[in-house]
Design a protein around this motif. Structure first.
Motif, PDB file in Angstrom:
ATOM      1  N   ALA A 220       0.693  -1.411  -0.055  1.00 20.85           N
ATOM      2  CA  ALA A 220      -0.105  -0.070   0.042  1.00 20.85           C
ATOM      3  C   ALA A 220       0.785   1.187   0.124  1.00 20.85           C
ATOM      4  N   ALA A 221       1.970   1.231   0.667  1.00 20.81           N
ATOM      5  CA  ALA A 221       2.992   2.298   0.887  1.00 20.81           C
ATOM      6  C   ALA A 221       3.339   2.496  -0.613  1.00 20.81           C
ATOM      7  N   LEU A 222       3.756   1.427  -1.390  1.00 15.88           N
ATOM      8  CA  LEU A 222       4.457   1.687  -2.721  1.00 15.88           C
ATOM      9  C   LEU A 222       3.494   2.090  -3.555  1.00 15.88           C
ATOM     10  N   GLN A 223       2.234   1.879  -3.474  1.00 17.64           N
ATOM     11  CA  GLN A 223       1.268   2.334  -4.115  1.00 17.64           C
ATOM     12  C   GLN A 223       1.023   3.983  -3.884  1.00 17.64           C
ATOM     13  N   CYS A 224       0.993   4.286  -2.737  1.00 16.51           N
ATOM     14  CA  CYS A 224       1.118   5.872  -2.486  1.00 16.51           C
ATOM     15  C   CYS A 224       2.267   6.614  -2.847  1.00 16.51           C
ATOM     16  N   GLN A 225       3.184   5.710  -2.690  1.00 18.70           N
ATOM     17  CA  GLN A 225       4.522   6.333  -3.498  1.00 18.70           C
ATOM     18  C   GLN A 225       4.353   6.784  -4.969  1.00 18.70           C
ATOM     19  N   LYS A 226       3.797   5.814  -5.603  1.00 13.85           N
ATOM     20  CA  LYS A 226       3.456   6.214  -6.878  1.00 13.85           C
ATOM     21  C   LYS A 226       2.596   7.403  -7.219  1.00 13.85           C
ATOM     22  N   TRP A 227       1.672   7.448  -6.405  1.00 15.03           N
ATOM     23  CA  TRP A 227       0.758   8.665  -6.372  1.00 15.03           C
ATOM     24  C   TRP A 227       1.327  10.057  -5.954  1.00 15.03           C
ATOM     25  N   GLY A 228       2.780   9.861  -5.457  1.00 10.86           N
ATOM     26  CA  GLY A 228       3.362  10.928  -5.282  1.00 10.86           C
ATOM     27  C   GLY A 228       3.214  11.370  -3.686  1.00 10.86           C
ATOM     28  N   TYR A 229       2.928  10.627  -3.121  1.00 10.86           N
ATOM     29  CA  TYR A 229       2.636  11.168  -1.576  1.00 10.86           C
ATOM     30  C   TYR A 229       3.836  10.942  -0.985  1.00 10.86           C
ATOM     31  N   LYS A 230       4.103  11.825   0.219  1.00 12.07           N
ATOM     32  CA  LYS A 230       5.374  11.666   0.987  1.00 12.07           C
ATOM     33  C   LYS A 230       4.748  10.351   2.136  1.00 12.07           C
ATOM     34  N   LEU A 231       6.047   9.521   2.485  1.00  4.75           N
ATOM     35  CA  LEU A 231       5.632   8.447   3.396  1.00  4.75           C
ATOM     36  C   LEU A 231       6.310   8.699   4.651  1.00  4.75           C
ATOM     37  N   GLY A 232       5.638   8.205   5.822  1.00  2.00           N
ATOM     38  CA  GLY A 232       6.367   7.964   6.974  1.00  2.00           C
ATOM     39  C   GLY A 232       6.094   6.694   7.614  1.00  2.00           C
ATOM     40  N   PHE A 233       6.876   6.355   8.595  1.00  2.00           N
ATOM     41  CA  PHE A 233       6.899   4.862   9.354  1.00  2.00           C
ATOM     42  C   PHE A 233       7.083   5.024  10.803  1.00  2.00           C
ATOM     43  N   HIS A 234       6.220   4.268  11.483  1.00  2.00           N
ATOM     44  CA  HIS A 234       6.220   4.333  13.085  1.00  2.00           C
ATOM     45  C   HIS A 234       6.475   3.183  13.562  1.00  2.00           C
ATOM     46  N   PHE A 235       7.697   2.768  14.155  1.00  3.16           N
ATOM     47  CA  PHE A 235       8.015   1.343  14.805  1.00  3.16           C
ATOM     48  C   PHE A 235       7.467   1.778  16.244  1.00  3.16           C
ATOM     49  N   ASP A 236       6.089   1.459  16.430  1.00  4.82           N
ATOM     50  CA  ASP A 236       5.522   2.002  17.869  1.00  4.82           C
ATOM     51  C   ASP A 236       4.243   1.116  17.750  1.00  4.82           C
ATOM     52  N   PRO A 237       4.259   0.076  18.873  1.00  6.01           N
ATOM     53  CA  PRO A 237       5.233  -0.033  20.032  1.00  6.01           C
ATOM     54  C   PRO A 237       6.352  -0.787  19.515  1.00  6.01           C
ATOM     55  N   LEU A 238       7.617  -0.522  19.795  1.00  2.00           N
ATOM     56  CA  LEU A 238       8.722  -1.493  19.748  1.00  2.00           C
ATOM     57  C   LEU A 238       8.541  -2.467  20.968  1.00  2.00           C
ATOM     58  N   ILE A 239       8.649  -3.557  20.620  1.00  2.00           N
ATOM     59  CA  ILE A 239       8.440  -4.788  21.755  1.00  2.00           C
ATOM     60  C   ILE A 239       9.708  -5.565  21.799  1.00  2.00           C
ATOM     61  N   TYR A 240      10.179  -5.909  23.148  1.00  2.00           N
ATOM     62  CA  TYR A 240      11.194  -6.419  23.386  1.00  2.00           C
ATOM     63  C   TYR A 240      10.659  -7.953  23.511  1.00  2.00           C
ATOM     64  N   TYR A 241      11.683  -8.865  22.807  1.00  9.05           N
ATOM     65  CA  TYR A 241      11.434 -10.325  23.272  1.00  9.05           C
ATOM     66  C   TYR A 241      12.837 -11.040  22.663  1.00  9.05           C
ATOM     67  N   ASP A 242      13.091 -12.046  22.998  1.00 10.31           N
ATOM     68  CA  ASP A 242      14.311 -12.955  22.587  1.00 10.31           C
ATOM     69  C   ASP A 242      14.172 -12.906  20.961  1.00 10.31           C
ATOM     70  N   GLY A 243      15.142 -12.295  20.408  1.00 10.94           N
ATOM     71  CA  GLY A 243      15.112 -12.417  18.852  1.00 10.94           C
ATOM     72  C   GLY A 243      14.581 -11.143  18.192  1.00 10.94           C
ATOM     73  N   TRP A 244      14.494 -10.202  19.084  1.00 15.93           N
ATOM     74  CA  TRP A 244      13.942  -8.995  18.496  1.00 15.93           C
ATOM     75  C   TRP A 244      14.749  -8.244  17.512  1.00 15.93           C
ATOM     76  N   GLU A 245      16.281  -8.422  17.623  1.00 16.82           N
ATOM     77  CA  GLU A 245      17.018  -7.595  16.889  1.00 16.82           C
ATOM     78  C   GLU A 245      17.139  -8.277  15.347  1.00 16.82           C
ATOM     79  N   ARG A 246      16.846  -9.319  15.277  1.00 15.56           N
ATOM     80  CA  ARG A 246      16.908  -9.916  13.860  1.00 15.56           C
ATOM     81  C   ARG A 246      15.618  -9.515  13.265  1.00 15.56           C
ATOM     82  N   ASP A 247      14.445  -9.770  13.818  1.00 16.97           N
ATOM     83  CA  ASP A 247      13.287  -9.517  13.314  1.00 16.97           C
ATOM     84  C   ASP A 247      13.106  -8.094  12.919  1.00 16.97           C
ATOM     85  N   TYR A 248      13.437  -6.986  14.025  1.00  8.53           N
ATOM     86  CA  TYR A 248      13.334  -5.634  13.591  1.00  8.53           C
ATOM     87  C   TYR A 248      14.285  -5.157  12.661  1.00  8.53           C
ATOM     88  N   ARG A 249      15.332  -5.893  12.511  1.00  6.76           N
ATOM     89  CA  ARG A 249      16.654  -5.634  11.387  1.00  6.76           C
ATOM     90  C   ARG A 249      15.862  -5.639  10.269  1.00  6.76           C
TER      91      ARG A 249
END
Ligand code: SF4
Length: 366
Positions: A220-249
């Motif tokens: 959906a973001a890619l489609q909005c990019q094609k329509w010329g919209y500016k984009l933003g992202f919010h990693f919220d909430p970041l949730i801490y668990y075993d292996g979070w580093e690999r998954d979030y990266r």
């Protein structure tokens, strides 16, 4: 994503005069409609005491909101606040993320749509006209998802067109949905940022079950990019668990390998935080959720949050992964103190003014 479809619609008497009401009812022709009195509606406002839990999200309420629509974001009051404003014309959301604060914050479980949309428009127009030299970043995603109910309300089309004509106003539509159809073909003039609240795939699957997958949000973001919209992202909430580093990266890489990093104006980071009484709602409504079982301490506005070293570790890593993929993007923290900003970014310049100026620059320059 399962679209929102109410089983009944309650309409406040005065709301029958509003165009929004006839438009919404026209989109839901086969749903039972009943007119209700003010006394039935008032207890549903966000400020009301939580007494009307009997109505569920299958009830759609159309009402006029007599209060002020434009407010400072709840983050104001944190040491380093980004100076964001919110307008709320929809309250509640059917996506049911396990950690969603709306389940404990709103007085009613019904989905409420404010029909006096013209009042909102007039209030924003007047406020911005009174401070013409100031940039206003204004979002609709505080008491609802900005787009999840848009197929029914159609508010995005009105808002995008309105903000296109404001020299000092930028609209942020913040969503987890892929309901972007109404954004097609609008003359937005760069004054709307469509942003996605994202998470690791594991959290999307386990705690955001009814929302589209990360892949679908990015499509959906890619489609909005094609329509010329500016984009933003919010990693919220970041949730801490075993292996979070690999998954979030992996999630960070997937975002910037799918989209043009130069179209992304900002990425915010906010570690999990919630009012203490939310835990009871989560345990009752989502017994499988792991959210209530972390270790938390009380922080800003009394909300529970992870210990500071955990938050700083998460922020430091996320900032380095994001900037490695998108060096020009503005990264900021949500509801954090000055020392946390300083330790996470490794720099002194983290004042509220600095952050506000960075975000204003980001939104004006792309
Ligand atoms: S999408 Fe946002 S508003 Fe909707 S349930 Fe999830 S957290 Fe709450």
């Amino acid at each position: 994503m399962i679209p929102y479809k109410p089983e009944r619609i309650l309409v406040q008497k005065e709301s029958w005069q509003d165009t929004v009401t006839s438009e919404i009812l026209g989109r839901l022709p086969d749903v039972e409609v009943r007119t209700v009195k003010d006394s039935e509606i008032r207890p549903m406002e966000p400020s009301a005491v939580s007494t009307v839990q009997s109505r569920n999200k299958n009830t759609l309420v159309l009402m006029r909101y007599p209060g002020s629509f434009l407010k400072r974001c709840q983050g104001s009051g944190a040491d380093t606040c980004c100076n964001y404003y919110v307008v709320s014309c929809v309250w509640n959301c059917h996506l049911d993320c396990t950690y969603c604060v709306l389940q404990s914050y709103l007085s009613s479980r019904a989905l409420i749509v404010c029909t006096n949309f013209e009042d909102l428009i007039n209030e924003v127009r007047e406020t911005l006209a009174n401070s013409p030299k100031r940039i206003f970043r204004i979002g609709t995603g505080e008491l609802a998802d900005s787009l999840a109910q848009d197929p029914i309300t159609g508010f995005s089309r009105r808002l995008v067109s309105f903000f296109a004509g404001l020299a000092n106003g930028f609209l942020e539509l913040k969503t987890k949905s892929d309901c972007i159809a109404n954004l097609e073909g609008l003359d937005h003039r760069g004054h709307t940022i469509v942003s996605w609240s994202v998470n690791s795939k594991r959290i999307c699957r386990t705690e955001e079950e009814k929302a589209p997958t990360l892949e679908k949000r990015l499509a959906a973001a890619l489609q909005c990019q094609k329509w010329g919209y500016k984009l933003g992202f919010h990693f919220d909430p970041l949730i801490y668990y075993d292996g979070w580093e690999r998954d979030y990266r992996e999630a960070v890489k997937e975002i910037f390998h799918t989209l043009d990093p130069d179209r992304v104006v900002w990425v915010s980071l906010g570690a999990l935080r919630f009012p203490p009484h939310l835990i009871d709602y989560v345990k009752e409504r989502f017994p499988e959720s792991k959210i209530p079982y972390g270790e938390f301490i009380p922080g800003h506005h009394g909300k529970l949050r992870y210990f500071r070293p955990i938050r700083e570790e998460m922020y430091r890593n996320m900032i380095s992964w994001i900037l490695a993929e998108a060096p020009r993007v503005t990264v900021y923290l949500c509801m954090e103190s000055f020392p946390v900003w300083k330790n996470s970014f490794g720099r002194e310049s983290c004042s509220a003014t600095f952050v506000r100026d960075q975000l204003d620059k980001a939104v004006c320059s792309r």
